[in-house]
Design an enzyme around this catalytic site. Structure first.
Site, PDB file in Angstrom:
ATOM      1  N   ASP A  47       7.759   9.899  17.797  1.00 43.21           N
ATOM      2  CA  ASP A  47       8.059   8.481  17.583  1.00 43.21           C
ATOM      3  C   ASP A  47       9.035   8.421  16.414  1.00 43.21           C
ATOM      4  OD1 ASP A  47       7.779   5.611  17.705  1.00 43.21           O
ATOM      5  OD2 ASP A  47       6.517   5.734  15.930  1.00 43.21           O
ATOM      6  N   SER A  48       9.557   7.212  16.164  1.00 41.51           N
ATOM      7  CA  SER A  48      10.438   7.044  15.016  1.00 41.51           C
ATOM      8  C   SER A  48       9.662   7.180  13.702  1.00 41.51           C
ATOM      9  CB  SER A  48      11.090   5.662  15.076  1.00 41.51           C
ATOM     10  OG  SER A  48      10.087   4.668  14.973  1.00 41.51           O
ATOM     11  N   CYS A 103       7.249   6.011  21.865  1.00 43.31           N
ATOM     12  CA  CYS A 103       8.107   5.019  21.212  1.00 43.31           C
ATOM     13  C   CYS A 103       8.770   4.181  22.308  1.00 43.31           C
ATOM     14  CB  CYS A 103       9.169   5.751  20.396  1.00 43.31           C
ATOM     15  SG  CYS A 103      10.410   4.677  19.667  1.00 43.31           S
ATOM     16  N   GLU A 159       5.378   0.781   8.257  1.00 35.61           N
ATOM     17  CA  GLU A 159       5.739   2.023   7.558  1.00 35.61           C
ATOM     18  C   GLU A 159       5.446   1.922   6.050  1.00 35.61           C
ATOM     19  OE1 GLU A 159       7.264   5.079   8.764  1.00 35.61           O
ATOM     20  OE2 GLU A 159       6.863   4.416  10.805  1.00 35.61           O
ATOM     21  N   CYS A 191       5.686  -2.096  21.190  1.00 33.32           N
ATOM     22  CA  CYS A 191       6.127  -1.171  20.140  1.00 33.32           C
ATOM     23  C   CYS A 191       4.871  -0.466  19.666  1.00 33.32           C
ATOM     24  CB  CYS A 191       6.764  -1.936  18.985  1.00 33.32           C
ATOM     25  SG  CYS A 191       7.099  -0.886  17.545  1.00 33.32           S
ATOM     26  N   HIS A 202       4.125   0.832  16.968  1.00 29.29           N
ATOM     27  CA  HIS A 202       3.694   0.499  15.597  1.00 29.29           C
ATOM     28  C   HIS A 202       2.776  -0.731  15.576  1.00 29.29           C
ATOM     29  CE1 HIS A 202       6.968   3.123  14.237  1.00 29.29           C
ATOM     30  NE2 HIS A 202       6.574   2.948  12.981  1.00 29.29           N
TER      31      HIS A 202
END
Ligand code: DGL
Length: 271
Positions: free
Chosen positions: A10-11, A73, A153, A187, A189
């Protein structure tokens, strides 16, 4: 039987929500995880850049002799799935959009589905297409929420605080007014902000996170292809990040609810 690890990327931290479900339903499978936190967020970048990053992430995972690729992702799935399936056609490639769209369609009663994701995912229209391919009568209301990934993040203290709530209210207020009864978290996240998102959307809106469904797809593909790891061969988890390990490690522990102490930093530009 195939004892090689599953490669997941994933990012950044978001893919860990998918990884957690894979670990839970396939405890015997070894996994290599790469989180590209040094270059996150992907969702505000051009398609070409996301494709370039995705290919580098996969080349890194391939250096660990993986047996399958899990693109954990949505942004990378939306921008680069065709390229990835074309280039790496010798192994299964699992993405996150189809499972989320399928769950959303199953869940809705009034056929009004909301989708939130990064700018790149929403602008690609990939969810509308996937949902309407399953059922043309579905109405899809999409909204990009670009501040959500950086907030995740930043760490757990941001996931449920009042500032994040107010940002969520600004993004999601208009979506709530459309009358959607289901909201797809497009997403990986976003499940980490689920409490805040639910607080805005209210109890009558079903929140759909594709993480568990993606894990089920991984399990099916493994079993169909006879790729399961042998019993008692020893499960190994390896974690890599392109950014500061000291920042990645506590968040990994918070998301996976277990202690991970072997995270290694990678210079991803070499791949
Ligand atoms: N977890 C990624 C996704 O599912 C976030 C993308 C980003 O870094 O913006 O889209």
């Amino acid at each position: 039987m195939d004892n090689r690890p599953i490669g997941v990327f994933d990012s950044g931290l978001g893919g860990l929500t998918v990884l957690k479900e894979i670990m839970e339903i396939m405890p015997g499978e070894s996994i290599v995880y790469f989180g590209d936190s040094g270059r996150a967020p992907y969702g505000v970048k051009s398609k070409e850049t996301v494709i370039k990053y995705t290919l580098q992430d996969i080349r890194f995972l391939l250096s660990h002799d993986i047996k399958m690729i899990v693109i954990a992702c949505n942004t990378a799935s939306a921008c680069s799935l065709d390229t990835v399936r074309d280039r790496f056609n010798n192994m299964p490639v699992i993405e996150v959009i189809q499972p989320g769209a399928t769950m959303g369609v199953k869940q809705t009663k009034n056929k009004k589905i909301g989708v939130i994701g990064t700018i790149a995912t929403i602008n690609s229209g990939v969810y509308e297409r996937a949902i309407n391919e399953i059922d043309k009568k579905m109405q899809v209301f999409s909204k990009a929420c670009p501040l959500f990934v950086p907030l995740v993040e930043e760490g757990p203290e941001w996931w449920e605080n009042d500032i994040t709530y107010r940002i969520a209210l600004q993004y999601l207020g208009p979506l709530k007014n459309t009358g959607v009864d289901t909201l797809i978290l497009g997403c990986t996240h976003y499940p980490l902000l689920q409490k805040t998102i639910s607080r805005v959307m209210g109890d009558d809106v079903e929140i759909v996170s594709s993480a568990l469904e993606v894990a089920r797809v991984v399990k099916n593909v493994i079993s169909k292809n006879n790729m399961a790891a042998g019993e008692n061969t020893g499960t190994v988890y390896k974690f890599y990040t392109s950014d500061v390990v000291e920042k990645f490690e506590p968040m990994c522990n918070a998301i996976l609810k277990r202690r991970i102490n072997s995270i290694v930093r990678v210079d991803i530009e070499k791949y």
